[in-house]
Write a protein that holds these residues in place. Sequence first.
Motif, PDB file in Angstrom:
ATOM      1  N   UNK A 160       0.840  -1.197   0.000  1.00 22.91           N
ATOM      2  CA  UNK A 160       0.000   0.000   0.000  1.00 22.91           C
ATOM      3  C   UNK A 160       0.880   1.254   0.000  1.00 22.91           C
ATOM      4  N   UNK A 161       0.736   2.147  -1.001  1.00 20.24           N
ATOM      5  CA  UNK A 161       1.594   3.336  -1.063  1.00 20.24           C
ATOM      6  C   UNK A 161       0.955   4.580  -0.453  1.00 20.24           C
ATOM      7  N   UNK A 162       1.791   5.596  -0.266  1.00 24.81           N
ATOM      8  CA  UNK A 162       1.307   6.923   0.129  1.00 24.81           C
ATOM      9  C   UNK A 162       0.409   7.488  -0.968  1.00 24.81           C
ATOM     10  N   UNK A 163      -0.363   8.465  -0.603  1.00 23.63           N
ATOM     11  CA  UNK A 163      -1.232   9.140  -1.566  1.00 23.63           C
ATOM     12  C   UNK A 163      -0.616  10.491  -1.921  1.00 23.63           C
ATOM     13  N   UNK A 164       0.370  10.483  -2.809  1.00 24.99           N
ATOM     14  CA  UNK A 164       0.935  11.734  -3.302  1.00 24.99           C
ATOM     15  C   UNK A 164       1.530  11.488  -4.685  1.00 24.99           C
ATOM     16  N   UNK A 165       2.008  12.547  -5.317  1.00 19.37           N
ATOM     17  CA  UNK A 165       2.475  12.461  -6.704  1.00 19.37           C
ATOM     18  C   UNK A 165       3.781  11.665  -6.831  1.00 19.37           C
ATOM     19  N   UNK A 166       4.531  11.556  -5.746  1.00 24.67           N
ATOM     20  CA  UNK A 166       5.779  10.798  -5.797  1.00 24.67           C
ATOM     21  C   UNK A 166       5.515   9.297  -5.688  1.00 24.67           C
ATOM     22  N   UNK A 167       4.392   8.913  -5.110  1.00 25.13           N
ATOM     23  CA  UNK A 167       4.088   7.492  -4.899  1.00 25.13           C
ATOM     24  C   UNK A 167       3.087   6.945  -5.913  1.00 25.13           C
TER      25      UNK A 167
END
Length: 543
Positions: A160-167
């Motif tokens: 499960x990844x972070x919720x941002x443009x890098x992830x």
Amino acid sequence: MSMGPAAHAQDARWRITKERWSESDEKAWQDFVAGLGAADCWTFDQCIKSPANPYRHTDPKTRFYVDCADMPYVLRAYFAWKNGLPFAWQSAMQSADGPGGDIRYSSYGNVVVARDSVPRTANGVSAIPILHTLVNVVSTAMFRRNALADDPVMFSDTYSPRLDREAIVPGTVTYDVNGHASLVWRVESGGRILIFSSHPDHSLSRSFLGKEFLRTGPELGSIFQKFRPLEVVGATRAPNGALVGGRIVAASNADIPDFSLEQYQGNPAGDPHRWRSASWMWNGENLDFYTYLRSRLSAGELEYRPVEELRAMMQSLCFDLRSRKQAVEISLGRGIQNTSPPSRLPRNIYGTDGVWELYSTPSRDARLKTGFKEMYDLVVEFIKMDMVDAPRLKYDGNDLAGDLLAAYREQNAACDISYVNSAGRTVELSIDTIVGRLYDLSFDPYQCVERRWGASGAERATCRDGAEKTRWYEAQRYLRNQIDRTYDVDMGYSVAELETGPWGLRTGRGVEEGPEVDIRAYLEGLASRRTASGEIALPPATP
């Protein structure tokens, strides 16, 4: 994936030359997926053989057939093969519900009980059989796993990844617990997430992630997943550079920089098991999850440019309709419409197998209807925001309803949709035409092409369906009205049982009527209610 006659083991060797996926490999993976997503291709096989694939010239002669769950795995494996990278996969899953039932729709998720990996030998192994194995093994059950699990041996393929443009980047998996998986291929500057996916009939569709991707608890693994970093340890290197032997080790959740339970915990973070009560605060504002997601993924502050938003949504729906045309044509090409229907529907029309799984379109049509409803709801919201001069709405004109209506007509004219009827003549359609018959589009592959496209009157006159199929079409009316995919409900009804009426969503018979989706009528109604001062009356409440 199906192999052509010239695809032999010696045609394509998979030699693992890299111990791990580096940052540059992951970036190349993102670029690879982004290129395929942007390509003008309508099946997975077309895409993999298109100029968007820089590795196409090194492929043996073969055909690639994958469905939605297969596509992320096969693409990841294909990229690993071409770049000498290690690859491993979950080869068996077990439902946490206990024995029995369809593990694609387990209530409490699944656990990994077996794993496999690409052998590491000096001469390499044939890649094509491995890709073929993935197609036979992988299903959406692979994505339905607990995001908190962190077993070092029976680890999950994704995290499960972070919720941002890098992830959230191209190559990120988006999993819909109703039995569908897609890949992100672009995140726009305004935070909209563009996805593409394959289907059981091998057609490819492109859309944007919306509310049809249900947010659930961590035990089911929705919505975002990324492939877990892998490393080969204990291998020796052969003179030709290939790694030999050793074992596959996966990064733990704690060792993955962008691992996060944010999509379950909310912001500020709470208990992921209490995901239903999670809150979503951004810059001091309490948002719903999907607005929060766009805010997090926007390059700057989230701003709605309503006319551009409407154009983008209509273009996406046009893509979906073109993809649906491909799916219907595949079914017609197999002659399913010329055969007699079974005496009962499948146990569940949204998750089954055989002819129905391959050639029916209830899930695709439900997502399409959800897309139209989202567009309608957002347009209504834009009008309301404009009336109160909401700061997030970036619109400098003085007639938003009129400008939206003009954009609607423009995009409607630009979307070329047609089908060839049973008499061999081309019938032209449009987005506006589809809006008027959205709940008449038949998902049943046993019915004529005219009914597949919701024809009535003179347009339907060329349909060759007899009385039995006509009766089925009429009885399925309430199911066509339904936009929610009730994958856990028994729907194996006879035509006579369907004719008794819907009786509520959980009966598996459908609903009385579908939600309002007619944007043109709504905007024209606003225009007709303009007062002499140029103001408009309050719009009706969102359905």
